[in-house]
Design an enzyme around this catalytic site. Sequence first.
Site, PDB file in Angstrom:
ATOM      1  N   CYS A  84       0.830  -1.212   0.000  1.00 32.94           N
ATOM      2  CA  CYS A  84       0.000   0.000   0.000  1.00 32.94           C
ATOM      3  C   CYS A  84       0.866   1.264   0.000  1.00 32.94           C
ATOM      4  O   CYS A  84       1.560   1.515  -0.974  1.00 32.94           O
ATOM      5  CB  CYS A  84      -0.985  -0.050   1.162  1.00 32.94           C
ATOM      6  N   HIS A 187      -3.696  -5.257  -0.274  1.00 29.49           N
ATOM      7  CA  HIS A 187      -3.313  -5.719   1.058  1.00 29.49           C
ATOM      8  C   HIS A 187      -3.311  -7.244   1.104  1.00 29.49           C
ATOM      9  O   HIS A 187      -4.357  -7.855   1.335  1.00 29.49           O
ATOM     10  CB  HIS A 187      -4.293  -5.170   2.104  1.00 29.49           C
ATOM     11  N   GLU A 189      -2.316  -9.086   3.370  1.00 23.50           N
ATOM     12  CA  GLU A 189      -2.684  -9.544   4.723  1.00 23.50           C
ATOM     13  C   GLU A 189      -4.189  -9.538   4.943  1.00 23.50           C
ATOM     14  O   GLU A 189      -4.664 -10.025   5.963  1.00 23.50           O
ATOM     15  CB  GLU A 189      -1.972  -8.672   5.773  1.00 23.50           C
TER      16      GLU A 189
END
Lengths: 207, 255
Positions: A84, A187, A189
């Site tokens: 990001c 992202h 994650e």
Amino acid sequence: MGQKIAVIDYGMGNLRSVSKAVEHVCAAADEVRVTDDPAWIASADRVVFPGQGAARDCMAAIGQHQLNQAIRQAATSKPFLGICMGLQVLLSHSEENGGTDLLGLFPGEVRRFAASELKVPHMGWNRVQPSREHPLWAGIEPGSRFYFVHSYHVVPQDTGLIAATTDYGIDFTSAIAKGSLFAVQFHPEKSADNGLRLLQNFVRWQV
Amino acid sequence: MLAKRIIPCLDVDNGRVVKGVKFVEIRDAGDPVEIARRYNQEGADEITFLDITASSDNRATMVHVVEQVASEVFIPLTVGGGIRQPEDVLRMLNAGADKVAINTAAVFNPEFVKEVCDRFGSQCIVVAIDAKRVPDQNGHHWEIFTHGGRKPTGLDAVAWARKMQDYGAGEILLTSMDRDGTKIGFDNELTRSISEAVSIPVIASGGVGNLQHLVDGVTEGKADAVLAASIFHFAEYSIGEAKRYMAERGVEVRI
């Protein structure tokens, strides 16, 4: 002995998700540490560089934590994953906050999505089309969906850096790669199985 | 193309899911961690937890729930309910929430939204709007209500949504208090009015009773995401079924 994986903490946002996801995919003997210690970052085997928030705040925080040099050094010397804002600040300049100078590892601009009927921020699951083969795409189908949340996107001068694109009104660069560096706008994650696979590819990546 | 999101919502009271959840395979139907795990496996695009706990002592329990879920469920998590101070936002983000929904506190103190957006970033601040139809000389408009739809505020919902966007909100969670719990579908006219008035994403909520309602929320309501509780909890439909149904009707979803 396990490897040392640094998650760079410069006070911009919550890094718990990133560290938990990396812990989820790495070996039990590996040590994942959320840190702003330049020495630990320098000694780490791999470095994850997350970040959220505004460009100006991110650059200020990197300065306050005196991480400028540690980030540059890690980005050019060992497996390095930008996420990001950790992608955006690698470029030279952002339109955000009335114009912000960035780290400048790669010449290029960070631009806001143009006003249209499309919502900004670009928030949700969108398709990522790899532009070329890369070890970090292993086991991930081209066009797989990853979770995005951002209002600005990178435009690198050297189009050879582009590792993936995503369609949101325009085809924007959603990943770049050079040597041991890989950086993504989405992202991993927060991107369920595909995201975990990318993180697993990263922690196992032999450059 | 960006997919429309399907978001199951869990009402949590003192660490336990209320309104019941009926999954045969689930050992503990009241355990939010187990239910979140299940929704993740089914392909939920995000999960929203609504903390309906009344006492602040019990709020600490919610932090533990978020911590546990965030350690093993790697999709975006939103937490709402009782967020009144910047410290409440911080606590939830540190526990692993990606977004925090602010409802009543925004109505009574709009500056609070500005403050937390500046401090934590717009991407993690969702403003929840509970709106009800109110008749007027032109037909009707929608007004913001608080206290579970009991107290009118006099605030026009469309104007309020624009204001919250200007104050930095990253997203709007829009609940029709007329439709909430009715199972007759979203108030698509309300959703469309708000969605067309702002440039930030809008999540439609309140009234889902079947899968066509989810499609209608996107096609008629112009919602960017649809939120539902009971149709998923009672295993009437799985998230996977919902997505396939929507995809067959031309809605872009993540499958």
